[in-house]
Design a protein around this motif. Structure first.
Motif, short mmCIF file in Angstrom:
data_model
loop_
_atom_site.label_atom_id
_atom_site.label_comp_id
_atom_site.label_asym_id
_atom_site.label_seq_id
_atom_site.Cartn_x
_atom_site.Cartn_y
_atom_site.Cartn_z
N VAL A 99 4.81 4.72 3.57
CA VAL A 99 4.56 6.06 4.07
C VAL A 99 3.94 5.97 5.46
N VAL A 100 4.50 6.68 6.40
CA VAL A 100 3.97 6.70 7.77
C VAL A 100 3.02 7.89 7.89
N PRO A 101 1.73 7.64 8.08
CA PRO A 101 0.77 8.75 8.16
C PRO A 101 1.05 9.65 9.36
N GLU A 102 0.83 10.93 9.17
CA GLU A 102 0.95 11.88 10.27
C GLU A 102 -0.46 12.23 10.76
N PRO A 103 -0.58 12.72 11.97
CA PRO A 103 -1.90 13.17 12.45
C PRO A 103 -2.43 14.30 11.58
N ALA A 117 0.83 -1.19 0.00
CA ALA A 117 0.00 0.00 0.00
C ALA A 117 0.87 1.24 0.00
N ALA A 118 0.34 2.30 -0.54
CA ALA A 118 1.11 3.55 -0.56
C ALA A 118 1.20 4.16 0.83
N VAL A 119 0.25 3.82 1.70
CA VAL A 119 0.24 4.38 3.05
C VAL A 119 0.06 3.26 4.05
N ALA A 120 0.87 3.29 5.11
CA ALA A 120 0.76 2.26 6.14
C ALA A 120 -0.50 2.45 6.96
N PRO A 121 -1.05 1.36 7.51
CA PRO A 121 -2.21 1.51 8.39
C PRO A 121 -1.85 2.31 9.63
N VAL A 173 13.07 1.73 3.34
CA VAL A 173 13.07 3.19 3.45
C VAL A 173 11.63 3.63 3.73
N LEU A 174 11.43 4.24 4.87
CA LEU A 174 10.12 4.78 5.26
C LEU A 174 10.14 6.29 5.10
N MET A 175 8.96 6.87 5.04
CA MET A 175 8.89 8.32 4.85
C MET A 175 7.64 8.85 5.53
N LEU A 176 7.81 9.86 6.36
CA LEU A 176 6.65 10.48 6.96
C LEU A 176 5.82 11.18 5.89
N GLU A 177 4.54 11.23 6.12
CA GLU A 177 3.59 11.70 5.11
C GLU A 177 3.91 13.08 4.56
#
Length: 592
Positions: free
Chosen positions: A531-535, A305-309, A481-485
């Motif tokens: 992608v690690v979702p931000e609040p 997925a493009a964005v992690a849960p 490689v992870l990336m904050l939103e």
């Protein structure tokens, strides 16, 4: 102009150094070196090859590649139009010519860059061609000779061009492991991503007389520092004085020096002939099948997925669509959490380690031992700060060579101790100052990239804010490689790109969109794995929740890596970078 006048103009050339009017045939006989002042004119790749290799020995390698416009880049002119114009004006397919040949009777594989083709810029096709040439050298067990001439990574291919720095570096690492000589010949000019990777991470680095080399160009350094540059700054003699090259060679002596070096290493190889040979790599098709099988061991469960849960809700969370320029400004927000903030909120028991053991301790890089859910890890990251005073004290997160060498020391220490490495990337780029160039900024970045490609311990990188060019990649060659939103990752800043390709810097928002530098874009391109979702309030609006989500993402990605044997980790990491850009679906059998 009459036909006679045009013919006369073609017979003569004016020296760029002393302005002498020179008879072109005489200049060519002198290898395009001015007989009056010694100015070395730039050479195209075909002429360079004619000067270096034995007559009749040149065997070109295939330069046939799929048409490449990976991010549909458009500035004032579509990228494919620029490629077409470059091919028409140079007669070349790309900015590098690759071949096998002999030099003084010694077999070599060569990759010679041509500055006439889009400034010799490093794009996916160039990276692929040089990597194939290195792989050919490995298969044939011959030395690799690289002749560099480049302005840096190719902006029109975004972060994918940045990845080629790692792709070529790991090919050089394979030659190093096999005991095969690698030589780079720096010619004028060699800058940016090429200088900070394969131009300076070879066994031997020769500089042609008059060549200039550095990570940042003189114009950028003057703009950033506001200082006049020292006499002869970044020239071959400057590089020799500061210990960054093995020798400076006049063009007329270059072939002879290469012959002598190749002869010496050939004697060394003959002396080792009784030793067991270094195992050759398996055929590409089998390697790719194994990599696909092995990748399942470390691939997170479920669809890509493009964005992690969200770790708090357990449900998939789709980020709000945000303009790329707005994301850039969000990534640069002064209140955005820094590496030290995350070390306090995500990790436990951090013990900072200082110094590069060579005389410096760069404040823009922090690192040390910490615990993550009870497991010891080595954490290394860029440190910016929040206030103006903090930002200035930390050089805005722009690492010096001492910072990159400190990071390198800690990576190697982690490997010896069996600790996973977690890197937190947040930098506009590497330090572009005069002292950084004097201390070998390009070579320091290049050595980090090369080392990370072979580091026998899990490496997990997170782009937390700005991921700027080679300064970011120096900490981001990783298994995952992870990336904050709301972070960004790019080959160049939007302002820098706009200044070069648009009429003025006010086009930075357009450049940001064209560069495809946001987390969703990079996830689609495969540069980022998750992608690690931000609040909803973004990282700076709710740092505690951001830390909670980042911790969960780190654990989800790190734990599977801990069970993978070190040799397999390195192989998978190399496969990850080998597949970028035009490498997808290309078989090395295309090399003739």
């Amino acid at each position: 102009m009459t036909a006679i006048a045009r013919r006369e103009e073609q017979l003569w050339s004016r020296c760029a150094g002393c302005a002498s009017l020179l008879y072109r045939k005489r200049l060519r006989r002198n290898l395009d070196v001015c007989p009056e002042c010694g100015e070395h004119a730039r050479l195209g790749a075909p002429e360079r090859l004619r000067q270096l290799v034995d007559p009749g020995s040149l065997r070109p390698l295939s330069d046939l590649l799929p048409e490449t416009d990976p991010i549909d880049f458009v500035d004032v002119l579509p990228y494919p139009h620029r490629l077409t114009a470059a091919r028409a004006s140079t007669g070349l397919a790309e900015a590098v010519v690759c071949a096998t040949a002999t030099i003084g009777g010694h077999p070599v594989a060569l990759a010679v860059m041509d500055f006439r083709f889009l400034g010799g810029s490093l794009g996916c096709a160039v990276g692929e061609l040089i990597t194939r040439t290195a792989e050919r050298a490995l298969d044939d067990r011959t030395p690799l000779v690289l002749v560099t001439a480049s302005g840096g990574a190719r902006m029109q291919e975004g972060a994918l061009s940045l990845m080629q720095m790692a792709t070529v570096s790991q090919a050089i690492a394979a030659l190093r492991e096999a005991g095969l000589l690698t030589v780079s010949v720096l010619t004028d000019p060699t800058y940016g991503g090429v200088a900070a990777s394969f131009a300076t991470n070879t066994d031997l680095v020769l500089a042609e007389s008059g060549a200039r080399m550095g990570f940042a160009g003189p114009r950028v350094i003057r703009q950033v520092t506001g200082r006049a540059l020292p006499e002869g700054f970044q020239t071959a003699d400057f590089l020799l004085r500061h210990g960054q090259v093995d020798m400076v060679v006049q063009r007329r002596s270059l072939r002879g020096r290469l012959v002598a070096l190749l002869a010496a290493t050939r004697v060394g190889r003959s002396a080792r002939a009784g030793h067991p040979p270094v195992p050759r790599q398996e055929p590409a098709s089998r390697r790719e099948r194994l990599a696909d099988d092995d990748a399942a061991l470390v691939r997170p469960a479920g669809p890509a997925a493009a964005v992690a849960p969200s770790p708090t809700s357990g449900a998939s969370q789709t980020p709000a669509v945000r303009d790329a320029w707005d994301t850039v400004r969000m990534a640069r927000h002064p209140a955005r959490p820094t590496t030290l903030d995350y070390l306090d909120s995500v990790f436990d028991g951090f013990v900072e380690l200082h110094g590069d053991r060579l005389g410096g301790d760069c404040p823009a890089i922090v690192g040390g031992v910490a615990r993550l859910a009870g497991r010891h890890v080595m954490v290394i990251g860029h440190q910016k700060g929040h206030s103006t005073a903090e930002l200035v004290a930390r050089n805005f997160g722009m690492a010096s060579p001492a910072g990159h060498r400190k990071a390198l020391r800690l990576m190697r220490l982690a490997a010896r101790l069996g600790l996973p490495v977690v890197t937190l990337v947040d930098t506009p780029g590497a330090d572009p100052g005069v002292s950084a160039e004097e201390q070998g900024q390009a070579a320091a970045i290049a050595e980090n990239i090369l080392t990370l490609t072979v580091l026998p311990t899990p490496v997990l990188a997170v782009i937390t804010g700005e991921g700027g060019s080679g300064g970011a990649l120096a900490l981001a060659v990783a298994d995952r490689v992870l990336m904050l939103e709301n972070a960004v990752y790019s080959v160049i800043s939007p302002e820098g790109c706009a200044a070069i390709l648009w009429p003025d810097r006010s086009a930075a928002p357009q450049a940001a969109r064209a560069l495809r530098l946001t987390a969703p874009d990079l996830c689609r391109l495969g540069v980022v794995d998750e992608v690690v979702p931000e609040p909803s309030a973004a990282a700076h609006g709710d740092p505690a929740e951001t830390a909670h989500r980042l911790r969960a993402a780190l654990l989800a990605n790190l734990l599977p890596l801990l069970d993978v044997p070190p040799a397999m980790l390195v192989r998978l990491r190399r496969q990850r970078f080998r597949r970028f850009g035009t490498t997808r679906g290309i078989n090395r059998a295309g090399v003739r």
